[in-house]
Write an enzyme that holds these catalytic residues in place. Sequence first.
Site, PDB file in Angstrom:
ATOM      1  N   TYR A   1      45.244 -13.878  63.935  1.00  0.00           N
ATOM      2  CA  TYR A   1      46.513 -14.567  64.190  1.00  0.00           C
ATOM      3  C   TYR A   1      46.250 -15.990  64.677  1.00  0.00           C
ATOM      4  O   TYR A   1      46.892 -16.952  64.219  1.00  0.00           O
ATOM      5  CB  TYR A   1      47.309 -13.771  65.229  1.00  0.00           C
ATOM      6  CG  TYR A   1      48.576 -14.438  65.705  1.00  0.00           C
ATOM      7  CD1 TYR A   1      49.730 -14.443  64.926  1.00  0.00           C
ATOM      8  CD2 TYR A   1      48.623 -15.042  66.965  1.00  0.00           C
ATOM      9  CE1 TYR A   1      50.894 -15.050  65.382  1.00  0.00           C
ATOM     10  CE2 TYR A   1      49.786 -15.644  67.424  1.00  0.00           C
ATOM     11  CZ  TYR A   1      50.916 -15.644  66.628  1.00  0.00           C
ATOM     12  OH  TYR A   1      52.063 -16.238  67.081  1.00  0.00           O
TER      13      TYR A   1
ATOM     14  N   LYS B   1      58.782  -0.673  80.830  1.00  0.00           N
ATOM     15  CA  LYS B   1      58.101   0.419  81.529  1.00  0.00           C
ATOM     16  C   LYS B   1      58.652   0.615  82.930  1.00  0.00           C
ATOM     17  O   LYS B   1      58.856   1.750  83.374  1.00  0.00           O
ATOM     18  CB  LYS B   1      56.598   0.144  81.565  1.00  0.00           C
ATOM     19  CG  LYS B   1      55.907   0.231  80.207  1.00  0.00           C
ATOM     20  CD  LYS B   1      54.429  -0.129  80.312  1.00  0.00           C
ATOM     21  CE  LYS B   1      53.741  -0.067  78.959  1.00  0.00           C
ATOM     22  NZ  LYS B   1      52.295  -0.401  79.051  1.00  0.00           N
TER      23      LYS B   1
END
Length: 328
Positions: A149, A200
């Site tokens: 990337y 989370k």
Amino acid sequence: MKSALVCGAGGFIGGHLVKRLKKDGFWVRGVDLKFHEFSETQADDFVIGDLRDQGFCRAVVDRRFDEVYQLAADMGGAGYIFTGEHDADVMHNSVTINSSVLDACHKRGVRKIFYSSSACMYPAYNQEDPKNPKCSEDSAYPAAPDSEYGWEKLFSERLYLAYRRNYGVQTHIARYHNIFGPEGTWIGGREKAPAAVCRKVAMARNGEDIEVWGDGEQTRSFLYIDECIEGTVRLLRSNFSGPVNIGSEEMVTINQLVDMVADIAGKRIGKNHVPGPQGVRGRNSDNRLIRENLGWEPSRSLRAGLEPTYQWIAAQAARNVMPKARVA
């Protein structure tokens, strides 16, 4: 009325950019493979299509837009970028998008084009010390990004610079540093660290542990979306071409990020450190060049950005449903 084209308008940053351009009085065309997942587009015209297709690019670049913003890319967070499973797609898709969009703009006579590069293009060897990473713009070479990337971003930077040098296209390049905020991907594997941590914590009960990849001592800086948009617009409307960092200089460990989000949520949250993709050990924006050339730099604190981000993600998580793309 001035006109703008936003490539990647169905994404997180692109969606916010469209809103800003409308406030600035522009007629805006947005282009993407999909509509925005979390809000109705404010674009005057939104075209669904594949920017890898040169014919499609020529069709949507049907005028000399006053401003073009090229944000479209195949990308995601560490769980997507660092597994190695998506390398070919990431490189092929993003390079093809950039070459197609840039050439279509050049042949239409568009003068001002913004390209969103990434801090992932910086050499891994300068980011081994979590307390003292080096990410000044002049440190990009010798090149050694830690992911395909990053290599694609570096190549595409050179492509935009070559069009500027050879054809006089006024390209402006920013290296984004971990942009976050409401209305961004928060689940599914492509989300970045702030969104993942917010999710989370939101889904954990008070006193529970959440999983943290690695030892949590890797460092990062994170930039709130509003300041990303401000820096992006300022750069394109300036005489400075970059490449330049657009990021925050407030560096924290991932463990500190968890603690900050837990405090915002009003929860006691423990950390269960598990194996997982981590990227470089340290990364932080160096804002000397943007201060010098634009007389501006981001100033919003990390916590001030995390507060609305956590509230938005907590509301999404409370619905306990995966986000679904709208259909035409």
